[in-house]
Design an enzyme around this catalytic site. Structure first.
Site, short mmCIF file in Angstrom:
data_model
loop_
_atom_site.label_atom_id
_atom_site.label_comp_id
_atom_site.label_asym_id
_atom_site.label_seq_id
_atom_site.Cartn_x
_atom_site.Cartn_y
_atom_site.Cartn_z
N ASP A 1 57.82 -24.96 -43.33
CA ASP A 1 57.62 -24.61 -44.74
C ASP A 1 56.75 -23.36 -44.87
O ASP A 1 57.02 -22.48 -45.70
CB ASP A 1 56.91 -25.75 -45.47
CG ASP A 1 57.86 -26.83 -45.95
OD1 ASP A 1 59.04 -26.53 -46.20
OD2 ASP A 1 57.42 -27.98 -46.08
N CYS A 2 55.68 -23.31 -44.09
CA CYS A 2 54.78 -22.16 -44.19
C CYS A 2 55.48 -20.87 -43.76
O CYS A 2 55.28 -19.81 -44.35
CB CYS A 2 53.53 -22.38 -43.34
SG CYS A 2 52.51 -23.77 -43.88
#
Lengths: 403, 403
Positions: free
Chosen positions: A163-164
């Site tokens: 996600d990051c």
């Protein structure tokens, strides 16, 4: 005075990646408008939460944005969001989303209203199946390669790394497409999927080659640095440290700082190989660790830490989140990226701003996250351009909500 | 014809983050020139390597770039690199580096030659200490929170997540600063540190708030999804799956697909709480898992997988890298981001291109990584603008090298 001052981005999102993307842009000076349904998005109560249920997660990923709460089941709500996404301005018409909404909110429809719209969409996988960090990671193989050597149990990561990464890629996609628009006048749709981000990284890091060319399925290697030397050790004071011998310089520094030169030379003579070769360090890591372990077991961090720093050894303590915060000024306002701020509804605590230092733009202090709907009224006026009477009616009819 | 066609970026780098940044730009169409010392950079032999020592890692992170090999201990070598970094062109003068070289290669010196230079530098930490992904991660606390519940042993991640995030942020920093330059004519230095990237993310994800506001130091939670419901299960066929009940819809889908509605309702009655609340699912995850575990233990993935997909359950298999590659077409040329290409010196294997789909720019097929020095001659001619006689002398004198 952020480096993106003047840019306006609209965000329809939930969870980590796209909120992080919007926040990254906001922390560089963009006006980022996050819209949510009246009761808040799917992440409005995401843990960690305070004792009275306020989301620290939401507060963390929406800093510096403006928030509008609106009923998108209502046609007028959808119409207003469309107006906000497609509002005029050479530095507007930029839309980030991970909500796959066919019809009124897809690129085809929105771009009839603003043909030069740049819309960045993050999806789960290329087949349209749902996927989240917690499912992508086991699917690509990292949990099976993580944890103690010889263990059969997969270990999932705690940092939502995909996600990051994907969130930062969404920023890249938006800036690259906006650059293209500045030069050509042309908008576009930019799509990425969380699973493709992970699949590509598997190739980028050489892991696909390791399987396809070498026929090797990487096993668990505990906390060892893969492919050279790096290992965790427990010290005389019970502290655990990670020490690195990735580059030649790091390796020599580690050997010198631990006074292991003679023992390593004897090992090299016994093996008939030079440990100046990173691959040899990896293959013989067990023997190296056997030499170093007694040294760390006999020494205290308080005694060797400063000497390691002085000698340029690359090393670190292992510590919990709480201990990192308690002991390390890098997580406090002593670090210029941090400030203590009041987060409405939550309280005062150290909050990070952008980790970027732009020499021509200065550093913006961290801003709190908005309350849900905090900017509903002003966004309806200054972005959607609605007259005050109509705004009042929208509130009265419950189509929009304030904080 | 990539979306960044025409941009030229120079990269002085090693390892993951900055090479990934340069590659990301190259895969969007930029001309990215990586320079290295004659024997190759610190990562030139980084594992994984082939049987004859060719780095699959280097090949993975340098795809689509041009390579020049040059002796930077020689003043003429430094002068030529300066010329290449500061070469004219409105879309040039963009420099990415993680090599902290004071003097000839710092922003102050380089910008005397090209005042509008944009230089992005990634450092270890803000104090000038060395830091790598393997040390930043224990320092910020993730290994202490990773692994089986109750275990005291920290578990380091295998994916160099901080590097991957920081590399993508370097791209953002470069694009944002170049945008600023397009508008103002002004160049700048953009700095980030690996440790600040991690420290900021700790705050962004709410973990700093969890410590500072709630006084909670998050313990290890095994493979459970934090804060809602998500768990791994072993199935009748020995397969391990991850299933997600993060959103209300996911949770209901999971309960329905496993026929657990009655048992969950009974549990809710017993607890006097609704598991529609994500926090309640988290607090009572052990009880939920006790209901679901027998179902998974009695069922085979081959039997329920398709039904899960049809019901929109968010789930995944756990599998090793090799198995992922063998079984999942998303890691093969069936996925448009992949192609089988010939990597000189290594062979033919599936290689990912950019995960982005830019609708206005088309998809560039993946390109191989260069051999070290493969483009030395052409870069000296077309970027540094040197006459052929001088180029020949540089080769003769051993100041530069070809492949």
């Amino acid at each position: 005075m952020g480096v993106l001052k003047g840019m306006r981005v609209v965000e329809g999102s939930a969870f980590v990646a796209i909120p992080l993307a919007g926040m990254t842009l906001a922390q560089m000076g963009a006006d980022v408008i996050r819209f949510d349904r009246l009761e808040g998005g799917l992440d409005h109560h995401r843990w960690p939460v305070t004792q009275d249920g306020k989301s620290l997660f939401w507060a963390g990923l929406n800093k510096g944005k403006r928030s509008i709460a609106i009923d998108m089941r209502h046609p007028r709500g959808r119409e207003i969001i469309t107006e906000i996404i497609c509002a005029p301005g050479p530095d507007a018409g930029l839309f980030l989303t991970n909500l796959r909404v066919r019809g009124w909110m897809d690129h085809e429809t929105l771009s009839t209203r603003r043909p030069d719209l740049v819309m960045v969409t993050l999806l789960g996988d290329r087949h349209g199946h749902p996927a989240v960090d917690y499912t992508v990671n086991p699917a690509v193989g990292f949990p099976d390669a993580t944890g103690p050597e010889g263990s059969a149990d997969p270990v999932a990561h705690v940092l939502p790394a995909w996600d990051c990464i994907a969130g930062n890629m969404a920023v890249t996609g938006l800036l690259a497409a906006e650059r293209h628009r500045l030069r050509t006048g042309q908008g576009q749709s930019v799509e990425i999927t969380l699973k493709d981000v992970a699949a590509a990284m598997l190739g980028n890091l050489g892991i696909i080659g390791e399987v396809a060319v070498n026929g090797v399925d990487r096993p668990k290697n505990g906390n060892a640095l893969y492919g050279a030397y790096g290992q965790d050790f427990v010290c005389a004071d019970g502290e655990r440290v990670m020490v690195i011998g990735l580059t030649d310089r790091q390796w020599r520094g580690l050997v010198e700082a631990t006074g292991s030169g003679a023992a390593i030379a004897a090992l090299e003579a016994e093996l008939g190989t030079s440990l100046a070769d990173e691959g040899a360090r990896w293959l013989h890591r067990g023997r190296i660790t056997a030499i170093l372990a007694p040294w760390f077991a006999a020494n205290r961090v308080a005694e060797f830490g400063a000497a390691f720093d002085k000698a340029g050894v690359t090393w670190s303590l292992f510590r919990s989140f709480a201990r990192a915060l308690a002991e390390d000024p890098d997580f406090s306002p002593q670090n210029p990226i941090f400030a203590e701020i009041d987060q409405p509804g939550i309280g005062r605590y150290p909050v990070p701003g952008s980790p970027f230092a732009f020499s021509a733009a200065g550093r913006e202090p961290p801003a709190p996250a908005p309350l849900l709907g905090q900017h509903t009224e002003e966004i309806l006026a200054d972005v959607a351009g609605l007259p005050s009477g109509e705004i009042a009616r929208l509130f009265d009819e419950g189509i929009v909500k304030g904080p």
